[in-house]
Scaffold this motif. Structure first.
Motif, mmCIF file in Angstrom:
data_model
loop_
_atom_site.group_PDB
_atom_site.id
_atom_site.type_symbol
_atom_site.label_atom_id
_atom_site.label_comp_id
_atom_site.label_asym_id
_atom_site.label_seq_id
_atom_site.Cartn_x
_atom_site.Cartn_y
_atom_site.Cartn_z
ATOM 1 N N VAL A 114 58.364 -4.187 -19.922
ATOM 2 C CA VAL A 114 58.365 -3.797 -21.332
ATOM 3 C C VAL A 114 59.381 -2.668 -21.490
ATOM 4 O O VAL A 114 59.332 -1.687 -20.741
ATOM 5 N N PRO A 115 60.329 -2.781 -22.440
ATOM 6 C CA PRO A 115 61.329 -1.719 -22.632
ATOM 7 C C PRO A 115 60.668 -0.363 -22.855
ATOM 8 O O PRO A 115 59.713 -0.234 -23.615
ATOM 9 N N GLY A 116 61.188 0.640 -22.162
ATOM 10 C CA GLY A 116 60.656 1.986 -22.273
ATOM 11 C C GLY A 116 59.614 2.325 -21.230
ATOM 12 O O GLY A 116 59.258 3.493 -21.062
ATOM 13 N N GLY A 178 53.957 3.792 -29.982
ATOM 14 C CA GLY A 178 53.269 3.349 -28.777
ATOM 15 C C GLY A 178 52.836 4.530 -27.943
ATOM 16 O O GLY A 178 53.074 5.689 -28.295
ATOM 17 N N VAL A 179 52.189 4.236 -26.830
ATOM 18 C CA VAL A 179 51.745 5.290 -25.945
ATOM 19 C C VAL A 179 52.955 5.895 -25.233
ATOM 20 O O VAL A 179 53.896 5.191 -24.864
ATOM 21 N N PHE A 279 46.878 -2.127 -22.557
ATOM 22 C CA PHE A 279 47.394 -1.611 -23.825
ATOM 23 C C PHE A 279 47.692 -2.769 -24.774
ATOM 24 O O PHE A 279 47.852 -3.920 -24.345
ATOM 25 N N GLN A 280 47.766 -2.444 -26.049
ATOM 26 C CA GLN A 280 48.148 -3.434 -27.048
ATOM 27 C C GLN A 280 49.564 -3.927 -26.774
ATOM 28 O O GLN A 280 50.408 -3.191 -26.240
ATOM 29 N N ASP A 286 52.872 -3.570 -19.919
ATOM 30 C CA ASP A 286 52.081 -4.794 -19.772
ATOM 31 C C ASP A 286 51.407 -4.774 -18.397
ATOM 32 O O ASP A 286 51.914 -5.334 -17.430
ATOM 33 N N VAL A 287 50.278 -4.111 -18.323
ATOM 34 C CA VAL A 287 49.556 -3.973 -17.061
ATOM 35 C C VAL A 287 48.136 -4.495 -17.235
ATOM 36 O O VAL A 287 47.553 -4.450 -18.322
ATOM 37 N N ARG A 288 47.596 -5.029 -16.133
ATOM 38 C CA ARG A 288 46.201 -5.466 -16.070
ATOM 39 C C ARG A 288 45.465 -4.536 -15.122
ATOM 40 O O ARG A 288 45.998 -4.111 -14.102
#
Length: 296
Positions: A114-116, A178-179, A279-280, A286-288
């Motif tokens: 995910v960018p950032g 975002g966070v 996270f949304q 993008d983590v589980r």
């Protein structure tokens, strides 16, 4: 007190004995009967010719076995073992209720970039500091009960705390889009993100038993669904000062995933894997989340 005969004929022959007299005289001798079995043989017609009485003192009472051969001892012991197995098997066919405490660790698994938030990955965790704690109120009714195995269904409600302790001196904060996972202005002793959720697991479990009726192994695989009720960050400075900030941090409120149990005798392990991201979408990496540890 149990009076036992090894077969139908032996039971019918009980009418030939003066059972009241046997009980009275055995009652006078119980103080001299040690734990375990003691055989007492009487000749003549005091009770009946060649009567062998085996008196067993146990925690739940006294057993008097009547027969005319020494095989009574082994037959009695075998019948008591068979009876105990039947009782243990019936006890397995029931609704098991209780409270489980789950102690383990958390880890984050990256699915996509995910960018950032990549490739620097400022959300690396301290393995030992990222703890998972849950208190589960569960029921486990038996569905199928066999001689050496049974199938049960475990379900309930659990309160779960997931701690994600960062390893790169970063602090999570809520940004406008975002966070934000950014390095803190001073070196911190600890920095973590914590979530609290109520979860409902449903796990079919297959348990195996030894010939003596003791559980030797179990395995289960199912799922869970939960809802996040609170989340906060906590930092601890070098001087010992602590501070918290409660916020959603763009975390997904709904949680669902897979849960597995495996156990050997009294040792039981668990693993949980979130199928939806922590996270949304687009609001964080993008983590589980995956949790694993012991059940007490």
């Amino acid at each position: 007190m149990v009076i036992y005969a090894p077969d139908k004929a032996g039971i019918q022959a009980l009418s030939n004995y003066d059972l009241n007299k046997i009980v009275r005289e055995m009652g006078m001798k119980l103080d001299s009967v040690p734990n375990g079995q003691t055989a007492i043989s009487r000749d003549g017609d005091r009770f009946l010719k060649d009567t062998l009485l085996v008196v067993t003192r146990r925690k739940d009472g006294v057993m008097i076995v009547i027969n005319n051969t020494d095989t009574t001892r082994s037959d009695s012991a075998r019948n008591r073992r068979d009876y105990k197995k039947d009782v243990d098997r019936k006890n397995r066919n029931s609704w098991a209720r209780g409270v489980d405490i789950q102690l383990g660790l958390n880890a984050l698994i990256t699915r996509t970039a995910v960018p950032g938030y990549s490739p620097a990955r400022p959300y690396e965790l301290r393995p030992v500091g990222s703890r998972y704690i849950a208190i589960a109120f569960r029921q486990r009714p038996t569905l199928i009960n066999g001689k050496r195995a049974k199938l049960s269904l475990q379900y309930g409600v659990e309160a779960a705390w997931s701690n994600y302790m960062f390893d790169n001196n970063v602090v999570a904060s809520r940004g406008s889009e975002g966070v934000v996972l950014a390095p803190y202005s001073e070196q911190l002793n600890k920095t973590k993100l914590t979530t609290f959720a109520l979860q409902v697991p449903v796990v079919p479990r297959l348990s195996f038993y030894s010939a003596s009726g003791r559980k030797s192994f179990h395995i289960g695989l199912g799922g869970f669904v939960g809802y996040r009720l609170d989340s906060y960050t906590k930092i601890k400075r070098q001087n010992g000062d602590k501070s918290r900030e409660h916020n959603s941090f763009y975390l997904n409120s709904l949680r669902y995933g897979l849960v597995g149990h495996i156990g050997l005798q009294r040792t039981s392990l668990f693993v949980k894997y979130d199928l939806n991201p922590l996270f949304q979408v687009g609001k964080g990496p993008d983590v589980r989340s995956i949790s694993f540890g012991f059940m007490l």
